[in-house]
Design a protein around this motif. Sequence first.
Motif, PDB file in Angstrom:
ATOM      1  N   ASP A   1      -9.641   5.823  -2.938  1.00  0.00           N
ATOM      2  CA  ASP A   1     -10.390   4.932  -3.829  1.00  0.00           C
ATOM      3  C   ASP A   1      -9.547   3.735  -4.289  1.00  0.00           C
ATOM      4  O   ASP A   1      -9.644   3.301  -5.439  1.00  0.00           O
ATOM      5  CB  ASP A   1     -10.915   5.709  -5.047  1.00  0.00           C
ATOM      6  N   GLY A   2      -8.716   3.241  -3.391  1.00  0.00           N
ATOM      7  CA  GLY A   2      -7.944   2.031  -3.670  1.00  0.00           C
ATOM      8  C   GLY A   2      -6.813   2.218  -4.672  1.00  0.00           C
ATOM      9  O   GLY A   2      -6.163   1.238  -5.076  1.00  0.00           O
TER      10      GLY A   2
ATOM     11  N   GLU B   1      -8.797   1.949   8.394  1.00  0.00           N
ATOM     12  CA  GLU B   1      -8.182   3.283   8.381  1.00  0.00           C
ATOM     13  C   GLU B   1      -9.170   4.316   8.892  1.00  0.00           C
ATOM     14  O   GLU B   1     -10.383   4.099   8.917  1.00  0.00           O
ATOM     15  CB  GLU B   1      -7.701   3.660   6.977  1.00  0.00           C
TER      16      GLU B   1
ATOM     17  N   LYS C   1       0.829  -1.214   0.000  1.00  0.00           N
ATOM     18  CA  LYS C   1       0.000   0.000   0.000  1.00  0.00           C
ATOM     19  C   LYS C   1       0.857   1.256   0.000  1.00  0.00           C
ATOM     20  O   LYS C   1       1.933   1.278   0.616  1.00  0.00           O
ATOM     21  CB  LYS C   1      -0.890   0.036   1.243  1.00  0.00           C
TER      22      LYS C   1
ATOM     23  N   VAL D   1      -6.829  -9.213   5.055  1.00  0.00           N
ATOM     24  CA  VAL D   1      -7.828  -9.673   6.027  1.00  0.00           C
ATOM     25  C   VAL D   1      -8.955 -10.371   5.259  1.00  0.00           C
ATOM     26  O   VAL D   1      -9.580  -9.770   4.382  1.00  0.00           O
ATOM     27  CB  VAL D   1      -8.415  -8.483   6.832  1.00  0.00           C
TER      28      VAL D   1
ATOM     29  N   ASN E   1     -11.737  -2.366  -4.871  1.00  0.00           N
ATOM     30  CA  ASN E   1     -11.165  -1.448  -3.864  1.00  0.00           C
ATOM     31  C   ASN E   1     -11.887  -0.126  -3.752  1.00  0.00           C
ATOM     32  O   ASN E   1     -11.449   0.770  -3.055  1.00  0.00           O
ATOM     33  CB  ASN E   1      -9.680  -1.145  -4.163  1.00  0.00           C
TER      34      ASN E   1
ATOM     35  N   GLU F   1     -17.362  -5.420   5.525  1.00  0.00           N
ATOM     36  CA  GLU F   1     -16.682  -4.175   5.851  1.00  0.00           C
ATOM     37  C   GLU F   1     -17.705  -3.232   6.477  1.00  0.00           C
ATOM     38  O   GLU F   1     -18.848  -3.135   6.010  1.00  0.00           O
ATOM     39  CB  GLU F   1     -16.063  -3.555   4.606  1.00  0.00           C
TER      40      GLU F   1
HETATM   41  P1  ATP Z   1     -10.821   4.772   0.167  1.00  0.00           P
HETATM   42  O1  ATP Z   1     -10.416   6.101  -0.334  1.00  0.00           O
HETATM   43  O2  ATP Z   1     -11.983   4.179  -0.586  1.00  0.00           O
HETATM   44  O3  ATP Z   1     -11.000   4.669   1.643  1.00  0.00           O
HETATM   45  P2  ATP Z   1      -8.143   3.771   0.101  1.00  0.00           P
HETATM   46  O4  ATP Z   1      -7.429   4.058  -1.150  1.00  0.00           O
HETATM   47  O5  ATP Z   1      -7.830   4.558   1.315  1.00  0.00           O
HETATM   48  O6  ATP Z   1      -9.672   3.753  -0.198  1.00  0.00           O
HETATM   49  P3  ATP Z   1      -8.173   1.302   1.610  1.00  0.00           P
HETATM   50  O7  ATP Z   1      -9.264   1.745   2.478  1.00  0.00           O
HETATM   51  O8  ATP Z   1      -6.872   0.965   2.225  1.00  0.00           O
HETATM   52  O9  ATP Z   1      -7.900   2.249   0.373  1.00  0.00           O
HETATM   53  O10 ATP Z   1      -8.635   0.008   0.788  1.00  0.00           O
HETATM   54  C1  ATP Z   1      -9.740   0.032  -0.097  1.00  0.00           C
HETATM   55  C2  ATP Z   1     -10.428  -1.319  -0.044  1.00  0.00           C
HETATM   56  O11 ATP Z   1      -9.489  -2.378  -0.375  1.00  0.00           O
HETATM   57  C3  ATP Z   1     -10.936  -1.708   1.341  1.00  0.00           C
HETATM   58  O12 ATP Z   1     -12.182  -1.099   1.598  1.00  0.00           O
HETATM   59  C4  ATP Z   1     -10.997  -3.210   1.197  1.00  0.00           C
HETATM   60  O13 ATP Z   1     -12.108  -3.614   0.428  1.00  0.00           O
HETATM   61  C5  ATP Z   1      -9.731  -3.528   0.432  1.00  0.00           C
HETATM   62  N1  ATP Z   1      -8.608  -3.714   1.396  1.00  0.00           N
HETATM   63  C6  ATP Z   1      -7.730  -2.774   1.820  1.00  0.00           C
HETATM   64  N2  ATP Z   1      -6.855  -3.272   2.720  1.00  0.00           N
HETATM   65  C7  ATP Z   1      -7.183  -4.559   2.889  1.00  0.00           C
HETATM   66  C8  ATP Z   1      -6.656  -5.633   3.682  1.00  0.00           C
HETATM   67  N3  ATP Z   1      -5.602  -5.460   4.482  1.00  0.00           N
HETATM   68  N4  ATP Z   1      -7.264  -6.835   3.590  1.00  0.00           N
HETATM   69  C9  ATP Z   1      -8.318  -7.033   2.773  1.00  0.00           C
HETATM   70  N5  ATP Z   1      -8.854  -6.080   1.991  1.00  0.00           N
HETATM   71  C10 ATP Z   1      -8.306  -4.857   2.028  1.00  0.00           C
END
Ligand code: ATP
Length: 397
Positions: A154-155, A284, A147, A201, A232, A206
């Motif tokens: 948005d992933g 997060e 990451k 995980v 994501n 979620e």
């Molecule tokens: P957002 O802006 O939508 O919050 P983000 O870019 O901050 O997204 P994350 O929240 O880290 O990204 O991850 C987005 C999605 O990816 C999570 O909601 C989940 O579906 C999946 N994901 C992220 N980390 C994990 C993990 N450690 N295990 C399983 N799935 C994960």
Amino acid sequence: MKNKIGIIGGGQLGRMLSLAAKPLGFEVHILDPKENCPASQVADKHTVGDFKDKEAVLDFASDMDFITYEIESANTEAIEEIYNKHHNNSKTRVIPYPKSLELVKDKFKQKDLFAKYHIPVSNYREIKSREDIVNFAHEHGYPFMLKARLNAYDGRGNAVINYASEIDNALIQLGANKSSSSHLEDTYLFDYSNLYLESFVDFDKELAIVAVRSVDNEMKFYPVVETVQEDNICNLAFAPALVTDTVIEEVKLIATKAAEALDYVSVFAIEFFLSKSGDVILNEIAPRVHNSGHFTIEACKTSQFEQHIRALTNLPLGSTELISPAVMVNILANKVAHLDIYGRDEVLALENTFLHIYGKDMCKPARKMGHITVLDQDLKLALNKAKLAASKLKLHG
Ligand code: ATP
Ligand code: MG
């Protein structure tokens, strides 16, 4: 009278904050580099400027009574300076506090902090060399996630690694590739500094919670939400989540601990995984209003946006009570095109269905262009109706 609110960042969150601030009688100013950005269309004034630039932020803030931001990449130094210079002599109030922002903007440091407060998080590791990745895989197994530490949304900063052979591709996907040798494929030189590792995980669901904390440490919680992501990215959210009271209490307890750890004031959201064995694991925290709280506009007595404005301007917090179960579905674009909306009539012909278009003139793949909320006592019916409504709406010809 103190009346001018400056919002740093003019996307959909800034737009919905502006729409909530206006009926309370505030004057709203936006700082965003993009002409005609979503918030500029509904605010009183738009300053075209770069919120990552310290001077631009300081200039913008100089004339404001209250400063808040909708984006974590806003210039932290400037926010800190505004806070140090003005907040304490009650000239310009800036919320959330810069120290809270500093603690959460790096996802790795966020995990570290929460782990110290005994908040459950997935296994995570900083990367200094390639060996750290290999060791992490040995210790925690596959799959795991690579990451981005900063500015991910948005992933877009995430990659899943299922096998050792996928490590390099994941690093390249996240832009860690500094340079490569011309003849050997396995001699890429990677820059790991903006990356970290996280165990995957295997979750059952979620969840998310939006909460608010006042300057006097009063906390209020919106109902726990269940979110569904595809690729994501959040596709839909519904409230109340179909989970036990024990899970709801655990979510609230973690939210309280997290807010205390950050000395946080105003609205924030926390995303969680609910493991198959029923454990609540923090994914997060977002130091702002959040996509998982958009349903509160119609479904709760006070929307998350009005709540944030209340906390910012030191007004009494509003009730977070749920008026009706609700489903919110995001309207995502799937290609590059000018926005040209069709099917609005069919969406609005559905009872208790509410349309929010964000005012972005260009569609881009996976870009959030708006959302639809459906209220219904029967969540299953609401879910079907929300999906139907989303299918009726077309974003271009
Ligand atoms: P957002 O802006 O939508 O919050 P983000 O870019 O901050 O997204 P994350 O929240 O880290 O990204 O991850 C987005 C999605 O990816 C999570 O909601 C989940 O579906 C999946 N994901 C992220 N980390 C994990 C993990 N450690 N295990 C399983 N799935 C994960
Ligand atoms: Mg997230």
